[in-house]
Write an enzyme that holds these catalytic residues in place. Structure first.
Site, short mmCIF file in Angstrom:
data_model
loop_
_atom_site.label_atom_id
_atom_site.label_comp_id
_atom_site.label_asym_id
_atom_site.label_seq_id
_atom_site.Cartn_x
_atom_site.Cartn_y
_atom_site.Cartn_z
N HIS A 1 0.71 -12.19 6.30
CA HIS A 1 -0.36 -11.24 6.62
C HIS A 1 -1.59 -11.55 5.79
O HIS A 1 -1.50 -12.14 4.72
CB HIS A 1 0.10 -9.79 6.37
CG HIS A 1 0.62 -9.56 4.98
ND1 HIS A 1 1.91 -9.89 4.61
CD2 HIS A 1 0.02 -9.06 3.87
CE1 HIS A 1 2.08 -9.59 3.33
NE2 HIS A 1 0.95 -9.09 2.86
N HIS B 1 -5.10 -9.83 4.16
CA HIS B 1 -5.77 -8.59 3.75
C HIS B 1 -7.27 -8.69 4.04
O HIS B 1 -7.90 -9.70 3.70
CB HIS B 1 -5.63 -8.36 2.24
CG HIS B 1 -4.22 -8.15 1.77
ND1 HIS B 1 -3.71 -6.91 1.49
CD2 HIS B 1 -3.21 -9.03 1.52
CE1 HIS B 1 -2.45 -7.03 1.07
NE2 HIS B 1 -2.12 -8.31 1.08
#
Ligand code: 5GP
Length: 138
Positions: free
Chosen positions: A102, A104
């Site tokens: 992922h 940010h």
């Protein structure tokens, strides 16, 4: 260590756990970080499973970073940020706590300090309000 199909983000991707979604397409999902380091902190995930950048399939990077750019722009506009930080951690020693790749997206304002990584849980209504601003800017 191999990819754990029961990590929190895998469950969110399957719809087994809820999230405050801001964007989804065939290859990516973006939602509000539940412990934001700043107001409007968004996470962008590829749907394809990998633990981190290091074991990811490069063929999906264009889709992933197209969504990262789209959300970085929407977060900047929607949250009226002065700048945007894009970060990504690989391995527990590097600060990674959820082992599905992922990215940010964290808005910054002049003179406003970042909150601690994975620090305090945000109120669901606050996350929804920030998500609405970001979605409106998409
Ligand atoms: P990492 O440390 O792996 O780069 O980041 C994981 C991020 O996921 C942290 O910023 C943390 O606040 C966030 N997070 C952890 N659990 C959940 C969850 O259940 N839902 C959402 N939306 N974010 C989460």
């Amino acid at each position: 260590m191999s990819y754990d199909p029961n990590n929190i983000f895998a469950k969110i991707l399957r719809g087994d756990l809820p999230c405050t979604k801001v964007f989804e397409d065939d290859h990516t999902l973006a939602f509000m970080d539940i412990m934001p380091q700043a107001k409007g902190h968004v996470l962008v995930l590829p749907k394809l499973a990998s633990q981190s950048l290091l074991d990811a399939e490069p063929a999906m990077f264009s889709a992933l970073f197209a969504t990262v750019q789209k959300l970085a722009r929407a977060v900047k506009t929607g949250m009226e940020a002065d700048g945007i930080v894009v970060t990504q951690f690989n391995g527990a020693a590097a600060g990674q706590t959820v082992f599905h790749l992922h990215v940010h997206i964290i808005p910054r304002w002049d003179g406003v300090a970042l909150r601690r990584h994975s620090g305090t849980m945000e109120d669901a209504d606050v996350l929804k309000a920030h998500a609405a601003k970001i979605v409106a800017a998409l």
